[in-house]
Scaffold this active site. Structure first.
Site: not given
Length: 768
Positions: A522, A311, A723, A453, A229
């Protein structure tokens, strides 16, 4: 066809029989040493004296290491080298490792670690967001600010305006398998490390730095994790480095695992946020401008906080077009555990901010919040897909065009499937006739950007072997943490070769086989590694086809791989026969594959560019009931429609959606982290920290996949699913807010987590 099949998890039989091997199950050599950290019991100050005599003489203790005993780099940071493995004299949070105990057993190491006599020059810790803002304690010189349009002018001209604040707590990862590592010294000073990590290359890198050796002298192997996680993206560094340093010092294998209490005291959590908002809108509920100020508590070290905060800014729009927006982000340094990656990586916090705004606008106008949300969605332009609409698409606050928005039709379908309108009417009638139990219902969508990112992380490698009996063995850079990545990638390989997935074996992720891996994070595991494996398989398949074409004097396009057979002109041979033929003709049956995500460009300072390859989307409707006398509440029903593109494995994807929703709902309802005024985490065990249990899941739980291929060129046009579903849990929080709103005329201003106590407080606010 091997892809798109709802196949079970590859290790499901091992999981249910208890034979799946984790770090703590690896047989260890005789003489293996066990480690434990001695931890600080203040949150801020300097060490004035460290008396470790009782530690060194405790039963079973072989060695005690402090920062002065470390041979090279005393750092386990994934970013800016600000996180010493062991305190260098300063203490930054309560629970910070100060020394390492090396003992003959795990229990002896833990007992001895409690015996250190440490004296401090204690200072007043900075613990909260408010204290950090007052002290200007932060990780950057000032706040990061992104703008789109003139916010002040747009707000001043808006017919209506509202302001508010929402606090949201952090979240403990609570993976079933705690942090663990095992280091085995090799000949020539090399080191083999088994680690429960999402980022094997990061472990390899940090261990190499700590031992003063090149990365080629360190090999990290990860077969599986019992959950991650995000909590094993960087937090495993400390254990792996400690084990490697101790193994070098003692010449013996060294093992370390945190007990649950130690794990929760030492490791980072999801970032706490406070979001202040000012929104301008018209009488219909159309949002005209919004000004967000996001303050995040990062903890004592930088870790991954800057990209997490970025984010959160990137998802401040969620599914809604913000014509004018300003997003200000404060990254605050506090004397608490260094907050780290957690499923969604800041995205959920940003999404919750705009969802609160939509909820608040609906309350102000006394309109259905679902209608307000739909009204503010990005445009959906099916004619654009057909090339018939030349108008430019709407853009995000970071100026990225949104050209693949599908939530309008998804939401319409979900509202109909869930019978939303009739149920809302029934709930209104219920609340009018009930004085104690109140019900609520809410819709919340998600539009989640897929890609790292940090652009260079969007790459993956793979190694594939075909043996002469037709069996396939592969490795890739992704790690398995229960999400089913290995099975999905095996399905990709089987499909490329036209064989059954049972003939494909994926073994442990290994930096000695696939170098320079990115973290499995991600939501990119299947996207990146699936494409890399496909690339390697295609190279081998094309070699086999070329060999057969030459032998049979036919064109390579006449060679087809399907259903375990290879069609060669008018002949058919088994894949195994084709592999053996290629081997006998000295054709290489091994290949490396590589993939990098195309079309990405991102300037995080300006807040401009294309940080994402595509968006994964979904929507959830949740119905709840609350007890207005106690604040207790239950989730009664949840309906989810989620976009997984052309799913590689519908069964695994639905499992991820169900788990993500429950975990997201847990974050916003029962999971409360509490620190006292000394900086001690008081909720450091299952007895005091409440994760959702089976009994907390919705009584009725309907989950369906939106069956539409990804317009982006991903592996078999699938979409990431790790996610995005987490944010569907926000619908549970909004449903609680809806239920509380039935208690009185005032907006309840529900804060997160909405524990029973907070729900009861919100009931009082609603009543005024």
């Amino acid at each position: 066809m091997s892809v798109a099949k709802p196949l079970p998890h590859d290790a499901a039989p091992l999981h249910v029989t208890g034979t799946a091997r984790y770090i703590d199950d690896i047989p260890t050599p005789v003489g293996t040493r066990h480690l434990a950290f001695g931890m600080s019991d203040i949150a801020r100050g300097a060490i004035t004296k460290m008396d470790l005599k009782a530690v060194k003489t405790a039963p079973g203790v072989i060695a005690v290491l402090t920062a002065d005993d470390l041979p090279f780099a005393n750092d386990v940071s994934p970013s800016v080298h600000d996180e010493p493995l062991l305190s260098d004299g300063d203490v930054h949070y309560l629970g910070q490792p100060l020394f390492i105990v090396v003992a003959d057993t795990h229990l002896n190491a833990r007992k001895a670690a409690r015996l250190g006599q440490i004296s401090y020059a204690e200072e007043t810790p900075i613990l909260s967001i408010e204290e950090a803002l007052a002290a200007d304690s932060r990780f950057e010189d000032g706040p990061r600010i992104w703008t789109k349009g003139d916010v002040d002018q747009a707000l001043s001209q808006a017919p209506r305006q509202l302001q508010g604040t929402i606090h949201m707590g952090g979240q403990e990862h609570f993976y079933l398998e705690g942090q663990a590592a095992l280091a085995l010294p090799q000949e020539g000073g090399d080191m083999l490390v088994h680690s429960s990590t999402q980022h094997p290359t990061e472990i390899q890198h940090k261990v190499a730095d700590a031992l003063g050796i090149p990365m080629h002298a360190v090999r990290c192997e990860v077969r599986r994790m019992g959950g991650g996680f995000g909590g094993k993206e960087s937090q495993g560094n400390a254990l792996a480095v400690a084990c490697a340093v101790a193994a070098r010092a003692t010449g013996r294998p060294c093992k370390m695992r945190y007990d649950r209490d130690d794990d929760m005291m030492i490791t980072g959590k999801r970032h706490d946020f406070r979001i202040d908002y000012t929104a301008g809108f018209d009488d219909s509920g159309q949002l005209l401008a919004v000004d967000f100020t996001q303050a995040t508590r990062c903890g004592w070290a930088q870790d991954l906080s800057l990209p997490v905060a970025d984010r959160a800014m990137l998802h401040a729009d969620n599914a809604y077009h913000l014509p004018v927006a300003r997003i200000t982000s404060h990254r605050l340094k506090t004397n608490t555990q260094s907050a780290t990656a957690y499923r969604g990586f800041g995205g959920p916090q940003g999404v919750l901010g705009i969802e609160r705004v939509m909820d608040h606008i609906a309350a102000e106008l006394k309109r259905d919040p679902a209608k307000i949300r739909q009204q503010n969605y990005y445009q959906q332009m099916p004619q654009r897909k057909m090339g018939l609409d030349p108008s430019p698409p709407q853009t995000t606050p970071y100026h990225m065009p949104v050209s693949d928005f599908i939530l309008r039709e998804m939401t319409d379908a979900l509202l109909e499937q869930a019978d939303y309108n009739n149920r809302r009417t029934a709930i209104t009638d219920w609340n009018a006739n009930q004085t104690i139990l109140k019900k609520g219902i809410a819709l919340s969508p998600v539009k989640f950007g897929i890609s790292f990112t940090l652009s260079h992380l969007n790459q993956a490698g793979a190694l594939v072997h075909v043996y002469q009996d037709g069996s396939v063995h592969m490795n890739h850079g992704g790690t398995e943490m229960g999400q089913g990545l290995f099975q999905k990638v095996a399905q990709v390989a089987a499909h490329r070769f036209g064989i059954d997935v049972s003939h494909v074996k994926i073994t442990a992720t290994d930096t000695g086989k696939v170098p320079n891996t990115s973290a499995t994070a991600a939501s990119s595991g299947s996207d990146l590694n699936g494409m890399a494996v496909a690339n390697a398989c295609d190279i081998i398949r094309d070699r086999i086809a070329a060999c057969l074409a030459e032998l049979h004097q036919t064109a390579t396009e006449n060679i087809q791989f399907n259903d375990g057979m290879v069609q060669v002109g008018n002949e058919q041979i088994t894949f195994a026969e084709a592999a053996q033929t290629a081997y006998l003709n000295r054709v290489s049956l091994s290949a490396t594959g590589f993939y990098k995500t195309p079309g990405l460009s991102w300037d995080r300072i300006k807040g401009e560019g294309t940080p994402f390859f595509y968006f994964a989307q979904g929507a959830a409707i949740t119905e709840v009931v609350i007890d207005t006398l106690t604040g207790e509440n239950r989730i009664l029903r949840t309906d989810i429609l989620h976009d997984a593109g052309a799913s590689l494995n519908p069964a695994l994807d639905i499992g991820q959606i169900e788990g993500g929703y429950v975990q997201g709902a847990g974050w916003l309802t029962t999971e409360e982290l509490v620190w006292d005024d000394k900086g001690r985490l008081r909720t450091h065990a299952p007895a005091t920290y409440k994760i959702p249990a089976c009994s907390d899941r919705p009584d009725i739980f309907n989950v369906a996949l939106w069956d539409e291929p990804n317009p982006a060129q991903t592996i078999y046009r699938s979409k990431a699913v790790g996610e995005p579903p987490f944010m569907l849990g926000i619908s549970a929080f909004m449903a609680l807010s809806d239920a509380v709103s039935a208690c009185g005329p005032n907006y309840p201003d529900l804060q997160a987590p909405a524990t029973a106590e907070e729900v009861l407080n919100a009931v009082q606010r609603a009543r005024g």
